[in-house]
Motif scaffolding. Structure first.
Motif, PDB file in Angstrom:
ATOM      1  N   LEU A  39      99.767  49.619 154.452  1.00 19.43           N
ATOM      2  CA  LEU A  39      99.592  48.219 154.587  1.00 19.43           C
ATOM      3  C   LEU A  39     100.452  47.703 155.845  1.00 19.43           C
ATOM      4  O   LEU A  39     101.600  48.254 155.943  1.00 19.43           O
ATOM      5  CB  LEU A  39     100.360  47.432 153.142  1.00 19.43           C
ATOM      6  N   ALA A  40      99.932  46.989 156.523  1.00 21.91           N
ATOM      7  CA  ALA A  40     100.560  46.189 157.802  1.00 21.91           C
ATOM      8  C   ALA A  40     101.841  45.474 157.334  1.00 21.91           C
ATOM      9  O   ALA A  40     101.781  44.887 156.222  1.00 21.91           O
ATOM     10  CB  ALA A  40      99.717  45.533 158.610  1.00 21.91           C
ATOM     11  N   SER A  50     102.571  40.004 148.790  1.00 21.62           N
ATOM     12  CA  SER A  50     101.184  40.387 149.564  1.00 21.62           C
ATOM     13  C   SER A  50     101.627  41.378 151.062  1.00 21.62           C
ATOM     14  O   SER A  50     100.905  41.722 151.271  1.00 21.62           O
ATOM     15  CB  SER A  50     100.540  39.029 150.027  1.00 21.62           C
ATOM     16  N   CYS A  51     102.933  41.082 150.957  1.00 19.49           N
ATOM     17  CA  CYS A  51     103.329  42.138 152.169  1.00 19.49           C
ATOM     18  C   CYS A  51     104.219  43.245 152.033  1.00 19.49           C
ATOM     19  O   CYS A  51     104.791  44.200 152.575  1.00 19.49           O
ATOM     20  CB  CYS A  51     104.137  41.202 153.387  1.00 19.49           C
ATOM     21  N   THR A 109     104.706  36.974 162.934  1.00 21.67           N
ATOM     22  CA  THR A 109     104.027  37.382 164.020  1.00 21.67           C
ATOM     23  C   THR A 109     102.637  37.027 164.032  1.00 21.67           C
ATOM     24  O   THR A 109     102.180  36.480 163.137  1.00 21.67           O
ATOM     25  CB  THR A 109     104.113  39.080 163.690  1.00 21.67           C
ATOM     26  N   GLY A 111      99.846  38.825 163.899  1.00 23.18           N
ATOM     27  CA  GLY A 111      99.188  39.458 163.000  1.00 23.18           C
ATOM     28  C   GLY A 111      99.389  38.946 161.754  1.00 23.18           C
ATOM     29  O   GLY A 111      98.376  38.627 160.750  1.00 23.18           O
ATOM     30  N   ALA A 115      96.582  37.310 159.350  1.00 22.35           N
ATOM     31  CA  ALA A 115      96.257  37.967 158.026  1.00 22.35           C
ATOM     32  C   ALA A 115      96.217  36.896 156.884  1.00 22.35           C
ATOM     33  O   ALA A 115      95.614  37.240 155.707  1.00 22.35           O
ATOM     34  CB  ALA A 115      97.094  38.999 157.672  1.00 22.35           C
ATOM     35  N   GLY A 168      92.548  46.829 157.569  1.00 21.96           N
ATOM     36  CA  GLY A 168      93.125  47.845 158.640  1.00 21.96           C
ATOM     37  C   GLY A 168      94.183  47.051 159.311  1.00 21.96           C
ATOM     38  O   GLY A 168      94.845  45.897 158.811  1.00 21.96           O
ATOM     39  N   VAL A 169      94.718  47.622 160.425  1.00 21.76           N
ATOM     40  CA  VAL A 169      95.672  46.918 161.258  1.00 21.76           C
ATOM     41  C   VAL A 169      95.091  46.196 162.440  1.00 21.76           C
ATOM     42  O   VAL A 169      94.587  46.821 163.185  1.00 21.76           O
ATOM     43  CB  VAL A 169      96.573  48.269 161.704  1.00 21.76           C
TER      44      VAL A 169
HETATM   45  C1  LIG Z   1     110.053  29.013 155.792  1.00 25.77           C
HETATM   46  C2  LIG Z   1     108.882  29.391 155.917  1.00 25.77           C
HETATM   47  C3  LIG Z   1     107.668  28.290 156.125  1.00 25.77           C
HETATM   48  C4  LIG Z   1     106.505  28.773 156.045  1.00 25.77           C
HETATM   49  N1  LIG Z   1     105.432  27.623 156.192  1.00 25.77           N
HETATM   50  C5  LIG Z   1     104.304  27.999 156.351  1.00 25.77           C
HETATM   51  C6  LIG Z   1     103.419  27.028 156.499  1.00 25.77           C
HETATM   52  O1  LIG Z   1     103.591  25.943 156.789  1.00 25.77           O
HETATM   53  N2  LIG Z   1     101.829  27.366 156.467  1.00 25.77           N
HETATM   54  C7  LIG Z   1     101.663  28.608 156.018  1.00 25.77           C
HETATM   55  O2  LIG Z   1     100.414  28.905 156.086  1.00 25.77           O
HETATM   56  N3  LIG Z   1     102.493  29.497 155.396  1.00 25.77           N
HETATM   57  C8  LIG Z   1     103.859  29.255 155.847  1.00 25.77           C
HETATM   58  N4  LIG Z   1     104.851  30.326 155.511  1.00 25.77           N
HETATM   59  C9  LIG Z   1     104.247  31.659 155.119  1.00 25.77           C
HETATM   60  C10 LIG Z   1     103.935  32.530 156.547  1.00 25.77           C
HETATM   61  O3  LIG Z   1     103.730  31.903 157.619  1.00 25.77           O
HETATM   62  C11 LIG Z   1     103.267  33.543 156.272  1.00 25.77           C
HETATM   63  O4  LIG Z   1     103.389  34.329 155.100  1.00 25.77           O
HETATM   64  C12 LIG Z   1     103.002  34.554 157.345  1.00 25.77           C
HETATM   65  O5  LIG Z   1     101.767  35.274 157.211  1.00 25.77           O
HETATM   66  C13 LIG Z   1     104.059  35.520 157.530  1.00 25.77           C
HETATM   67  O6  LIG Z   1     103.794  36.378 158.474  1.00 25.77           O
HETATM   68  P1  LIG Z   1     104.638  37.616 158.910  1.00 25.77           P
HETATM   69  O7  LIG Z   1     104.346  38.075 160.378  1.00 25.77           O
HETATM   70  O8  LIG Z   1     106.240  37.500 158.713  1.00 25.77           O
HETATM   71  O9  LIG Z   1     103.906  38.777 158.096  1.00 25.77           O
HETATM   72  P2  LIG Z   1     104.296  39.399 156.825  1.00 25.77           P
HETATM   73  O10 LIG Z   1     104.595  38.654 155.843  1.00 25.77           O
HETATM   74  O11 LIG Z   1     105.034  40.727 156.958  1.00 25.77           O
HETATM   75  O12 LIG Z   1     102.863  39.961 156.403  1.00 25.77           O
HETATM   76  C14 LIG Z   1     101.761  38.970 156.039  1.00 25.77           C
HETATM   77  C15 LIG Z   1     100.438  39.525 155.621  1.00 25.77           C
HETATM   78  O13 LIG Z   1     100.051  39.736 157.008  1.00 25.77           O
HETATM   79  C16 LIG Z   1      99.606  41.361 156.794  1.00 25.77           C
HETATM   80  N5  LIG Z   1      99.766  41.500 158.355  1.00 25.77           N
HETATM   81  C17 LIG Z   1     100.950  41.406 158.953  1.00 25.77           C
HETATM   82  N6  LIG Z   1     100.784  42.219 160.249  1.00 25.77           N
HETATM   83  C18 LIG Z   1      99.402  42.639 160.390  1.00 25.77           C
HETATM   84  C19 LIG Z   1      98.705  43.052 161.460  1.00 25.77           C
HETATM   85  N7  LIG Z   1      99.103  43.435 162.689  1.00 25.77           N
HETATM   86  N8  LIG Z   1      97.552  43.505 160.877  1.00 25.77           N
HETATM   87  C20 LIG Z   1      96.728  43.196 159.811  1.00 25.77           C
HETATM   88  N9  LIG Z   1      97.577  42.604 158.796  1.00 25.77           N
HETATM   89  C21 LIG Z   1      98.805  42.386 159.305  1.00 25.77           C
HETATM   90  C22 LIG Z   1     100.306  42.123 155.886  1.00 25.77           C
HETATM   91  O14 LIG Z   1      99.741  43.056 155.364  1.00 25.77           O
HETATM   92  C23 LIG Z   1     100.537  40.931 154.685  1.00 25.77           C
HETATM   93  O15 LIG Z   1      99.394  40.954 153.890  1.00 25.77           O
HETATM   94  C24 LIG Z   1     106.111  29.976 155.764  1.00 25.77           C
HETATM   95  C25 LIG Z   1     107.137  31.200 155.515  1.00 25.77           C
HETATM   96  C26 LIG Z   1     108.476  30.647 155.464  1.00 25.77           C
HETATM   97  C27 LIG Z   1     109.415  31.895 155.423  1.00 25.77           C
END
Ligand SMILES: Cc1cc2nc3c(=O)[nH]c(=O)nc-3n(C[C@H](O)[C@H](O)[C@H](O)COP(=O)(O)OP(=O)(O)OC[C@H]3O[C@@H](n4cnc5c(N)ncnc54)[C@H](O)[C@@H]3O)c2cc1C
Length: 443
Positions: A39-40, A50-51, A109, A111, A115, A168-169
């Motif tokens: 899982l990415a 979900s992550c 990020t 990604g 996702a 996938g990634v």
């Molecule tokens: C304070 C706060 C406020 C937020 N506000 C909002 C908001 O206003 N609106 C909203 O929609 N969300 C909001 N979120 C949620 C956040 O934006 C999402 O959960 C976001 O997707 C997290 O991104 P991450 O890079 O940390 O990914 P992760 O949380 O690490 O992963 C998220 C998902 O993306 C997948 N993923 C990550 N990188 C890749 C890649 N390169 N290729 C394929 N899949 C990948 C992972 O497998 C997972 O399923 C908030 C979160 C916080 C903590």
């Protein structure tokens, strides 16, 4: 590849089972053989599971954090998938460009934003993040690489946007930035006391304000049923914006119990409600878009048990009644939601098959994990959402049942054909049938 339990989500304690991790540094690398299910992992800003991938291998993307190219005519940026939204803003705001859509934290990020097909305060104008993705490259576990856009491998494009990292990634992506005149925002806040009043303010602000969002007092919603503050704003032209204050120190350790007792939350809510009825301000974009980023590790305030965020979307014709009912149930349960946010989504067709944001009104709460009583309340909210034809947001979820997910995301069976057979998440194990789990076991 190493075992690592430090990978966690934003709201929950570390996942129950150990998970290995492998970090990608170069776009031409392959996934390790035999290490699945994979899982990415972006930056772990998803609230639930979900992550996470208990017993499997997380593919950590933060090593892919380079800009690749930028077209200063069109604003199209190509960058690696582990680039943070804060990196993009830090580099491009001084040149007059902004993210087309941003969630409430910039510590996400590219990604991860694709996702989960994240949304922001401008959904009624701009749709979700996926609407601004022009192209990306997807690495599959069989070593194949797919270039995806609305015209090339369009099915993979639709499955991967909002596809919860399961196709996938994503290695890199092209996103279209938007022009701004500077870092300042013109913001107005107005008080309201009923859901209908909030909906009316949203309608009245739709054409003139690019960004709208409301905060509600969910502990003591008042005699009208939903007292709160409505914020609306636009990027400002020619205004000087004060630089954001320095980040305050975060919590160095996680306290054993939640530091957010009900009384403190009540006091906080009342204080905010005493703001003037209508207020104008010019603000820097950071406090407007990312107030929570000013306190690093604020998630630790909820203690070692963590917390649940609940976010649902309700179709517009049901919004008044269902949102009112949810707010009333939350107030009655006195579970102490600290942050309650309301926003009307626009009518654009979602770009991803499993995208959460869709026409309707969305509502989000944070609840300290108090065990059975919290879970019972969340199940009740699921039922209200489901009866109104709505859906619960996977990026925030850690406990919804398979039936609720299936009803909110009818495209999931079509999606399953595009899931990489060697990819799996704790969320997907929980919300899908045994067949799907079998698929992962065989991977
Ligand atoms: C304070 C706060 C406020 C937020 N506000 C909002 C908001 O206003 N609106 C909203 O929609 N969300 C909001 N979120 C949620 C956040 O934006 C999402 O959960 C976001 O997707 C997290 O991104 P991450 O890079 O940390 O990914 P992760 O949380 O690490 O992963 C998220 C998902 O993306 C997948 N993923 C990550 N990188 C890749 C890649 N390169 N290729 C394929 N899949 C990948 C992972 O497998 C997972 O399923 C908030 C979160 C916080 C903590």
């Amino acid at each position: 590849m190493g075992r690592n339990s430090r990978y966690r989500s934003w709201a929950r304690p570390p996942a129950p089972g150990p998970q290995g991790a492998v970090r990608l540094h170069w776009r031409d690398e392959q996934l390790p053989e035999g290490g699945g299910p994979f899982l990415a992992y972006g930056n772990g800003r998803s609230y639930g599971d979900s992550c996470l991938n208990s017993g499997g291998t997380l593919v950590d993307l933060r090593g892919l954090d380079r800009f690749i190219s930028f077209d200063a005519e069109t604003g199209v940026l190509r960058c690696e998938a582990g680039v943070l939204l804060s990196d993009i803003l830090g580099r491009f705001v001084p040149e007059g460009w902004f993210l087309p859509v941003t969630p409430g934290t910039q510590q996400v990020t590219v990604g991860g934003a694709i996702a989960n097909d994240v949304h922001g305060k401008n959904h009624h104008w701009a749709g979700s993040f996926g609407h601004h993705v022009r192209r990306f490259e997807l690495l599959r576990s069989d070593g194949s690489r797919l270039l995806c856009s609305p015209r090339e491998n369009a099915d993979w494009f639709g499955a991967t946007i909002g596809g919860l990292g399961l196709t996938g990634v994503i290695l890199w992506a092209e996103i279209a930035l938007k022009r701004i005149e500077g870092p300042a925002m013109e913001v107005e806040s107005l008080r309201f006391s009923r859901v209908e009043e909030f909906l009316e303010l949203s309608r009245a602000s739709h054409n003139a304000y690019e960004y709208t969002v409301a905060w509600i007092d969910s502990l003591t919603p008042g005699p009208g049923g939903a007292r709160g503050l409505f914020f609306r704003g636009n990027h400002a032209a020619g205004h000087h914006a004060a630089a954001p204050s320095r980040r305050k120190p975060g919590l160095p350790v996680t306290p054993p119990v939640s530091l957010l007792p009900r009384a403190a939350v009540g006091l906080f809510n009342t204080a905010v409600y005493r703001w003037p009825r209508r207020r104008h301000a010019v603000a820097h974009y950071e406090p407007f878009f990312y107030p929570l980023d000013a306190v690093p590790n604020w998630n630790r305030l909820f203690g070692r048990k963590g917390f649940y965020q609940y976010q649902c979307v309700i179709p517009q014709d049901q919004a008044g009644a269902a949102i009112g009912e949810i707010i009333a149930r939350v107030a009655r349960a006195q579970e102490g939601s600290f942050l309650s946010v309301l926003k009307v989504f626009g009518n654009r067709k979602p770009p991803g098959w499993l995208s959460f944001s869709r026409p309707g009104t969305t509502l989000a709460f944070d609840f300290p994990d108090r065990g059975r009583s919290t879970l019972a309340l969340l199940d009740t909210l699921d039922e209200i959402t489901d009866e109104a034809g709505g859906a619960v947001y996977p990026a925030k979820d850690a406990r919804m049942k398979a039936r609720i997910f299936e009803r909110g995301y009818p495209a999931l069976h079509r999606f399953e054909r595009y899931r990489d057979p060697a990819f799996m998440s704790d969320f997907w194990r929980r919300v899908t049938s045994g067949d799907t789990q079998q698929g992962a076991a065989n991977a």
